[in-house]
Design a protein around this motif. Structure first.
Motif, PDB file in Angstrom:
ATOM      1  N   PRO A 319       0.834  -1.209   0.000  1.00  0.00           N
ATOM      2  CA  PRO A 319       0.000   0.000   0.000  1.00  0.00           C
ATOM      3  C   PRO A 319       0.861   1.248   0.000  1.00  0.00           C
ATOM      4  O   PRO A 319       2.011   1.225   0.450  1.00  0.00           O
ATOM      5  CB  PRO A 319      -0.801  -0.134   1.297  1.00  0.00           C
ATOM      6  CG  PRO A 319       0.026  -1.007   2.179  1.00  0.00           C
ATOM      7  CD  PRO A 319       0.723  -1.964   1.259  1.00  0.00           C
ATOM      8  N   PRO A 320       0.326   2.369  -0.516  1.00  0.00           N
ATOM      9  CA  PRO A 320       1.102   3.614  -0.533  1.00  0.00           C
ATOM     10  C   PRO A 320       1.504   4.033   0.877  1.00  0.00           C
ATOM     11  O   PRO A 320       0.755   3.879   1.835  1.00  0.00           O
ATOM     12  CB  PRO A 320       0.137   4.626  -1.162  1.00  0.00           C
ATOM     13  CG  PRO A 320      -0.861   3.801  -1.908  1.00  0.00           C
ATOM     14  CD  PRO A 320      -0.995   2.526  -1.130  1.00  0.00           C
ATOM     15  N   THR A 321       2.691   4.534   0.988  1.00  0.00           N
ATOM     16  CA  THR A 321       3.203   5.012   2.269  1.00  0.00           C
ATOM     17  C   THR A 321       4.175   6.144   2.006  1.00  0.00           C
ATOM     18  O   THR A 321       4.516   6.425   0.846  1.00  0.00           O
ATOM     19  CB  THR A 321       3.885   3.881   3.051  1.00  0.00           C
ATOM     20  OG1 THR A 321       4.273   4.351   4.337  1.00  0.00           O
ATOM     21  CG2 THR A 321       5.111   3.379   2.313  1.00  0.00           C
ATOM     22  N   SER A 322       4.617   6.817   3.024  1.00  0.00           N
ATOM     23  CA  SER A 322       5.538   7.935   2.846  1.00  0.00           C
ATOM     24  C   SER A 322       6.900   7.413   2.398  1.00  0.00           C
ATOM     25  O   SER A 322       7.257   6.256   2.654  1.00  0.00           O
ATOM     26  CB  SER A 322       5.668   8.714   4.149  1.00  0.00           C
ATOM     27  OG  SER A 322       6.358   7.940   5.116  1.00  0.00           O
ATOM     28  N   PRO A 323       7.688   8.260   1.720  1.00  0.00           N
ATOM     29  CA  PRO A 323       9.035   7.815   1.320  1.00  0.00           C
ATOM     30  C   PRO A 323       9.880   7.323   2.491  1.00  0.00           C
ATOM     31  O   PRO A 323      10.584   6.318   2.378  1.00  0.00           O
ATOM     32  CB  PRO A 323       9.632   9.071   0.668  1.00  0.00           C
ATOM     33  CG  PRO A 323       8.455   9.804   0.123  1.00  0.00           C
ATOM     34  CD  PRO A 323       7.362   9.578   1.125  1.00  0.00           C
ATOM     35  N   ALA A 324       9.805   8.018   3.640  1.00  0.00           N
ATOM     36  CA  ALA A 324      10.600   7.589   4.792  1.00  0.00           C
ATOM     37  C   ALA A 324      10.159   6.220   5.290  1.00  0.00           C
ATOM     38  O   ALA A 324      10.993   5.372   5.635  1.00  0.00           O
ATOM     39  CB  ALA A 324      10.498   8.625   5.913  1.00  0.00           C
ATOM     40  N   ASP A 325       8.834   5.987   5.338  1.00  0.00           N
ATOM     41  CA  ASP A 325       8.339   4.675   5.776  1.00  0.00           C
ATOM     42  C   ASP A 325       8.748   3.583   4.799  1.00  0.00           C
ATOM     43  O   ASP A 325       9.047   2.452   5.205  1.00  0.00           O
ATOM     44  CB  ASP A 325       6.821   4.713   5.929  1.00  0.00           C
ATOM     45  CG  ASP A 325       6.375   5.519   7.135  1.00  0.00           C
ATOM     46  OD1 ASP A 325       7.206   5.753   8.029  1.00  0.00           O
ATOM     47  OD2 ASP A 325       5.194   5.915   7.181  1.00  0.00           O
ATOM     48  N   LEU A 326       8.756   3.909   3.506  1.00  0.00           N
ATOM     49  CA  LEU A 326       9.130   2.902   2.520  1.00  0.00           C
ATOM     50  C   LEU A 326      10.594   2.498   2.677  1.00  0.00           C
ATOM     51  O   LEU A 326      10.919   1.301   2.592  1.00  0.00           O
ATOM     52  CB  LEU A 326       8.877   3.431   1.111  1.00  0.00           C
ATOM     53  CG  LEU A 326       9.155   2.443  -0.032  1.00  0.00           C
ATOM     54  CD1 LEU A 326       8.303   1.184   0.124  1.00  0.00           C
ATOM     55  CD2 LEU A 326       8.897   3.097  -1.392  1.00  0.00           C
ATOM     56  N   THR A 327      11.486   3.444   2.913  1.00  0.00           N
ATOM     57  CA  THR A 327      12.892   3.078   3.126  1.00  0.00           C
ATOM     58  C   THR A 327      13.040   2.201   4.368  1.00  0.00           C
ATOM     59  O   THR A 327      13.816   1.237   4.368  1.00  0.00           O
ATOM     60  CB  THR A 327      13.770   4.333   3.271  1.00  0.00           C
ATOM     61  OG1 THR A 327      13.298   5.125   4.366  1.00  0.00           O
ATOM     62  CG2 THR A 327      13.744   5.166   2.010  1.00  0.00           C
ATOM     63  N   ALA A 328      12.260   2.516   5.423  1.00  0.00           N
ATOM     64  CA  ALA A 328      12.329   1.702   6.644  1.00  0.00           C
ATOM     65  C   ALA A 328      11.838   0.283   6.366  1.00  0.00           C
ATOM     66  O   ALA A 328      12.407  -0.696   6.859  1.00  0.00           O
ATOM     67  CB  ALA A 328      11.507   2.349   7.753  1.00  0.00           C
ATOM     68  N   GLN A 329      10.786   0.139   5.559  1.00  0.00           N
ATOM     69  CA  GLN A 329      10.270  -1.186   5.229  1.00  0.00           C
ATOM     70  C   GLN A 329      11.292  -1.993   4.432  1.00  0.00           C
ATOM     71  O   GLN A 329      11.467  -3.195   4.664  1.00  0.00           O
ATOM     72  CB  GLN A 329       8.971  -1.047   4.441  1.00  0.00           C
ATOM     73  CG  GLN A 329       7.800  -0.515   5.240  1.00  0.00           C
ATOM     74  CD  GLN A 329       6.575  -0.270   4.379  1.00  0.00           C
ATOM     75  OE1 GLN A 329       6.522  -0.654   3.214  1.00  0.00           O
ATOM     76  NE2 GLN A 329       5.574   0.389   4.957  1.00  0.00           N
ATOM     77  N   ILE A 330      11.968  -1.344   3.503  1.00  0.00           N
ATOM     78  CA  ILE A 330      12.963  -2.058   2.693  1.00  0.00           C
ATOM     79  C   ILE A 330      14.129  -2.518   3.567  1.00  0.00           C
ATOM     80  O   ILE A 330      14.601  -3.661   3.441  1.00  0.00           O
ATOM     81  CB  ILE A 330      13.461  -1.162   1.548  1.00  0.00           C
ATOM     82  CG1 ILE A 330      12.312  -0.854   0.586  1.00  0.00           C
ATOM     83  CG2 ILE A 330      14.598  -1.852   0.786  1.00  0.00           C
ATOM     84  CD1 ILE A 330      12.663   0.174  -0.470  1.00  0.00           C
TER      85      ILE A 330
END
Length: 364
Positions: A319-330
């Motif tokens: 699902p869409p998320t903020s760029p900062a959250d996406l880096t944390a998920q990766i």
């Protein structure tokens, strides 16, 4: 700032004394004319190995000497030279262990200082990327490979210019301070040329020319991807210099952005015919779209079975998320996949397109 040494845990501190207790127990269940007190010299060696502390080593040696003396009193039939040999062994091992702890501690402090200076140098080169540019929102993540005092040449930058937002991610071949020097030179040219060159390929040409002027090093080159976000249209321009292509995330799908053959890396343009950077490619980049730029340390991370990290598969359907959250998920996904077995540095640059205002149409 030097890194503080890791403090030993309580189980590590107790191991030498557990060993001494075992020797005491064995001495009590065996005949009195049989003793294992000579093995007590292992206790200070265990303390030095597990705690790296002079005081812990000396304390373990004193306890071992007291227990050795008690064993001698308990075993009336033992000759005095046996006890002298036991105490001599404890003393000799203690001295060697203390010297070893001192040398290892000194080397650890030197290594910590070297690592802190190297990391500071790398942080000066890799400045913080602003989370908001004119056309995009961004987030950056960087994780160093798990190796002693190794620093890499991963690089990234994001700038707002009169030609639109311009972004860069790259990877210098090699490690250590020479790689950081090359990264600093490449970033310096990009930060200047991005504001003055309307043609993105010319920016790459100038970065290549800088590398060509550097003192000759063994096969030094830099893989890189340059992006320029059009401020008036839902498009982005891409110049790929031998780097893994960016991934475009849209409506739960993940696709390669502008899937065209990459050109040669920076520093190796002379291998092309004619010598030049790769031709720029255009791709759609609408409001709400997300681009992920990354270095190959991400996709080359392996698990216990030797399987590479499937970055596109990991991102698909998220699902869409903020760029900062996406880096944390990766980074979390990488840690789950590879643990602490990263063989190369990992750099991530996430770019989310903001809404834009189309230019007014000419009046008829």
């Amino acid at each position: 700032m030097a890194v503080a040494p890791r403090r030993p845990s309580w189980p590590q501190r107790l191991v030498p004394y557990v060993f001494i207790a075992v020797i005491m127990l064995v001495d009590t269940v065996t005949p009195r004319d049989v003793t294992f007190s000579s093995t007590l010299s292992v206790a200070p060696a265990l303390a030095a190995l597990l705690t790296r502390s002079l005081w812990q080593t000396i304390t373990a040696a004193l306890v071992a000497a007291l227990v050795s003396g008690a064993s001698y009193i308990y075993a009336h039939d033992l000759a005095g030279d046996v006890e002298v040999a036991s105490l001599g062994a404890i003393l000799a091992v203690t001295v060697v262990s203390c010297v070893s702890v001192g040398l290892v501690g000194r080397q650890s402090r030197m290594l910590a200082n070297v690592r802190s200076v190297a990391e500071a140098a790398q942080h000066v080169v890799l400045r913080d990327v602003p989370p908001e540019l004119d056309q995009v929102r961004t987030a950056v993540a960087y994780r160093a490979a798990a190796a002693e005092a190794r620093i890499g040449g991963d690089l990234y930058e994001a700038l707002s210019t009169r030609f639109g937002d311009r972004l860069l991610i790259g990877d210098v071949r090699g490690k250590g301070l020479p790689a950081v020097e090359a990264a600093a030179d490449v970033l310096g040219v990009f930060r200047e040329a991005a504001h003055t060159e309307p043609d993105l390929s010319r920016v790459a040409d100038r970065m290549h020319a800088m590398l060509a002027r550097r003192p000759v090093r063994d096969e030094e080159f830099v893989t890189a991807v340059l992006l320029s976000v059009d401020p008036t249209r839902p498009t982005v321009q891409v110049v790929n210099c031998g780097h893994p292509p960016p991934l475009l995330m849209r409506d739960g799908r993940v696709d390669v952005l502008a899937p065209v053959p990459p050109g040669p890396p920076l520093g190796l343009f002379d291998l092309a015919d004619p010598p030049a950077a790769a031709a720029p490619a255009w791709a759609g980049f609408a409001p709400g779209d997300t681009l992920l730029l990354y270095t190959d340390g991400t996709t080359e991370a392996r698990d216990n079975a030797g399987e590479f990290f499937d970055l596109a598969g990991f991102l698909t359907g998220r699902p869409p998320t903020s760029p900062a959250d996406l880096t944390a998920q990766i980074l979390t996904g990488l840690a789950t996949h590879a643990g602490n077995r990263l063989d190369d540095d990992v750099a991530l640059l996430v770019v989310r397109r903001k809404p834009y205002v189309p230019p007014p149409t000419a009046a008829s």
